[in-house]
Enzyme design. Structure first.
Site, PDB file in Angstrom:
ATOM      1  N   ASP A 143       0.858  -1.177   0.000  1.00 24.85           N
ATOM      2  CA  ASP A 143       0.000   0.000   0.000  1.00 24.85           C
ATOM      3  C   ASP A 143       0.901   1.237   0.000  1.00 24.85           C
ATOM      4  O   ASP A 143       2.078   1.165   0.388  1.00 24.85           O
ATOM      5  CB  ASP A 143      -0.879  -0.040   1.250  1.00 24.85           C
ATOM      6  CG  ASP A 143      -1.721   1.201   1.427  1.00 24.85           C
ATOM      7  OD1 ASP A 143      -2.368   1.616   0.465  1.00 24.85           O
ATOM      8  OD2 ASP A 143      -1.723   1.751   2.538  1.00 24.85           O
ATOM      9  N   ASP A 154      -0.335   5.076   0.812  1.00 28.03           N
ATOM     10  CA  ASP A 154      -0.626   6.094   1.828  1.00 28.03           C
ATOM     11  C   ASP A 154      -0.541   5.521   3.239  1.00 28.03           C
ATOM     12  O   ASP A 154      -1.129   4.476   3.546  1.00 28.03           O
ATOM     13  CB  ASP A 154      -2.024   6.673   1.594  1.00 28.03           C
ATOM     14  CG  ASP A 154      -2.116   7.422   0.279  1.00 28.03           C
ATOM     15  OD1 ASP A 154      -1.598   8.545   0.212  1.00 28.03           O
ATOM     16  OD2 ASP A 154      -2.675   6.860  -0.690  1.00 28.03           O
TER      17      ASP A 154
END
Length: 318
Positions: A108, A110
């Protein structure tokens, strides 16, 4: 960027059998080394046979190889070792010793590979950061469905010049410590790497280049005459798309499930984390940390190298 929190319906780490060697990896933050000989001894005493220590990086990371009792589950063993350390800032990951070195890595972006939520930073340029951040936080906790929450936030960005992305990346985005080292080391040892985000390609293209990922996947914002339209292209890349990406890349690389590693912090990472051979919740929300195979709360992203058995001298330079 995140979505509705549910326990993953995907694979768990296998239940231990009496003949399966397991490894407990203890890792502290390299910026503030906290793994003492005394802490390692206490951890070893919480494991069957009080196994000897194998240092991966003195003061920072160590392995304890042991044979668990029949039916013992890795997370339960990790919790027992964690309790033995009485609040020491040390992460504990328990997994099978064989097959710990992974060949596919998905991450991922963010609040995982970077320290920020990019949509919140975009919203700051239209004076709506507080409002958008509140929606983001609820989505991260799984209190809101990801897709409508993303559409709602993107609509608030209508008319924003796309050029602010360059300013945000230059002035506001910080790479999570250890991330570049993690990606480059895995690539140097033959792993395939993918940055997969519920955020936007305007950011993942830049972050993937900075950190060294082979490829990146994310949502596309509609842009007209260098301004955001306030619309995101469909279909939206969320929880199921992250899961599908892992499965697609695993098949393309000809890998078994146990040869894959994924890391994330939010609810829309859960399916991906559950499907991976080892899914790591990185400084994640409680529901995500509870559902993932393992969690990292204190160390930086280089912990994911120690977890795979890399020694400090095996790391690639940042």
């Amino acid at each position: 960027m995140t979505s509705t929190a549910q326990s993953p319906a995907a694979s768990e780490l296998p239940i231990a059998s009496p003949i399966t060697p397991y490894v407990a990896t203890l890792v502290s933050d390299p910026a503030t080394p906290a793994l003492t000989d005394a802490a390692v001894r206490r951890a070893a005493q919480a494991l069957p046979g009080s196994p000897p220590v194998r240092w991966l990086d003195p003061g920072i990371a160590a392995d304890l190889v042991f044979t668990p009792g029949e039916g013992e589950e890795p997370r339960a063993i990790a919790d027992r070792v964690r309790e033995s350390l009485a609040g020491e800032p040390v992460d504990i990951i328990v997994q099978p010793l064989i097959g710990r070195r992974k060949k596919l890595f998905l991450a991922d972006m963010d609040s995982t590979m970077i320290g920020q939520e990019c949509i919140d930073e975009l919203a700051d340029f239209v004076g709506l950061k507080a409002k958008v951040s509140a929606i983001t936080e609820r989505a991260m906790r799984g209190e809101l469905a990801f897709e409508p929450a993303l559409r709602e936030r993107v609509a608030l960005l209508r008319g924003l010049p796309v050029g602010v992305v360059d300013r945000i990346v230059a002035e506001r985005i910080t790479l999570t410590p250890g991330g570049v080292r993690l990606v480059r080391t895995m690539r140097a040892h033959g792993a395939y790497t993918c940055l997969v985000s519920g955020g936007f390609t305007l950011f993942t293209s830049r972050i993937a280049l900075l950190t060294g990922f082979h490829e990146h996947r994310a949502n596309r914002l509609v842009v007209t005459e260098e301004h955001l339209d306030g619309v995101v292209e469909e279909p939206i890349l969320g929880r199921e798309a992250k899961l599908a990406t892992l499965r697609e890349l695993r098949a393309a690389q000809g890998l078994a499930a146990h040869e894959t590693l994924a890391v994330g912090d939010g609810a829309n990472d859960l399916a991906m984390l559950g499907e991976a051979g080892l899914g790591i919740a990185f400084r994640a929300k409680p529901a995500v940390a509870a559902a993932a195979h393992a969690r990292v709360e204190h160390a930086d992203l280089s912990a994911l190298l120690y977890i795979q058995g890399y020694r400090r001298e095996d790391f690639s330079a940042d």
